[in-house]
Scaffold this active site. Structure first.
Site: not given
Length: 383
Positions: A194, A205, A207, A209
């Site tokens: 996202n 940050h 990243h 998932q």
């Protein structure tokens, strides 16, 4: 039981190591091929409260879908300042989730939607159990949710990574897909990113998932139904049709990216491998190598459409771990609600309530704009 068509290979040049965080969660470091970091990493010195209990799923009898009621997610950190970034390497003033320096880090989510339990007396028995419709049915939300931190930097996204780092993340996706698929209670593994506050991110940050579900997701069930209605070769035929059309935006030896014929979102791009692979674990090293550069070019092109970064959801659809692996092909669906420099598409009555979509931008128009943006990004910020 592991997948029957398991053809997993790893890149031996990308090292990994595993340790446990203070509350028992697993943390895995993945090192770039040119990493200068030491093999040994500092332990997690924090004192942490016990992990929250595993959530419970409730079935919606109107659709048969399962909804995980995960109240612990209310405690998530919300857009913290950079000096309290929970994905930065830990420091005396910031006891973060990652206790040492790293290139790429994967760890179990502190407040997961699924897990930490992988087994429970009220866990789903099998897929047939989940398909049964009843009133007031519940099951334990067994499974696993992981965070994939792409970089120790506090800002950026996948598109801002180096090609070397992008390749490390892709290797992490492949290895985690393989490992999670071996767990009996996990039926599907879903890597995603996202990007942007407009999407609802809670951390700036860079990243992503990985969700590991105890069921086959509703969207994938629709894919299965479409494949069964069409017959063998649905993804191969889609790819062939798109490769012959004007909506292709990038193509390599192993992958092609295109704006789909029936795009829902103002910005929507699909990326398919040229051969049938059910998930990242089944990709070859050559396919992962090419993807690192091609995917970076695509994301940098999406960002070059406007003067500010584009919000998006990058969803990597993978086949379920044990069923329909010969029919469903790994593919990316990247979508953005951005329909102009300062305008977003909101899902209102027809789309949100009825699932009846109305496209705002012709897919051919989006493809033309994306090709130009990718060319501009190649010139200004080459991979």
């Amino acid at each position: 039981m592991p997948p029957l068509d398991d053809t997993f290979v790893i890149d031996p040049a990308i090292a990994s190591s595993t340790q446990r965080l203070a509350d028992g969660r697993e943390l895995i470091y993945f090192d770039d091929v040119d990493s200068t970091l030491p093999a040994e990493r500092l332990p997690d010195a924090r004192e942490l409260a016990p992990r929250p209990p595993t959530a419970s799923m409730r079935q919606d009898p109107l659709t048969g879908e399962w909804i995980s009621i995960a109240a612990a997610r209310q405690n998530r950190v919300m857009l913290p300042p950079a000096n309290l970034d929970p994905l930065a390497p830990a420091s005396p003033s910031n006891p973060s989730e990652i206790p040492d320096q790293y290139d790429v880090a994967v760890f179990e989510n502190k407040s997961p939607s699924f897990g930490p339990l992988l087994e429970d007396e009220n866990a789903p028995v099998d897929l047939a159990d989940l398909e049964t419709i009843g009133i007031g049915r519940t099951r334990t939300s067994v499974g696993r949710c992981e965070v994939v931190s792409f970089s120790p930097s506090s800002t950026g996204s996948f598109g801002s990574l180096s090609r070397t780092r992008a390749r490390t993340v892709i290797e992490a996706w492949a290895r985690r897909t393989h490992a999670l698929s071996q767990i009996d209670s996990i039926q599907q593994v879903f890597p995603f990113e996202n990007r942007g506050e407009q999407i609802g991110v809670t951390l700036h940050h860079p990243h992503g998932q990985i969700y590991s579900y105890p069921y086959v997701t509703p969207r994938t069930q629709r894919l299965i139904a479409a494949s069964e209605a069409y017959g063998p070769g649905l993804f191969a035929d889609i790819l062939a049709a798109e490769q012959a059309d004007e909506r292709v935006v990038l193509a390599g030896e192993h992958w092609t990216a295109f704006v789909p014929f029936a795009a829902r979102w103002p910005i929507e791009v699909h990326l398919l491998p040229h051969r049938h692979v059910p998930d990242f674990a089944a990709t070859s090293l050559e396919e992962r190598d090419e993807l690192a550069g091609l995917y970076l070019r695509l994301l940098r092109g999406v960002d070059a459409l406007y003067d500010t970064p584009t919000p998006y959801i990058a969803a990597w659809h993978q086949a379920p771990t044990r069923v329909h692996r010969d029919e469903l092909r790994l593919h990316l669906q990247l979508t953005s609600p951005r329909r102009g420099a300062d305008r977003l598409k909101y899902l209102a009555g027809s789309e949100a309530a009825m699932g009846a979509w109305i496209g705002d931008v012709p897919p051919e128009t989006t493809a033309t704009a994306l090709r130009a943006a990718i060319a501009a990004a190649d010139e200004e910020n080459p991979v």
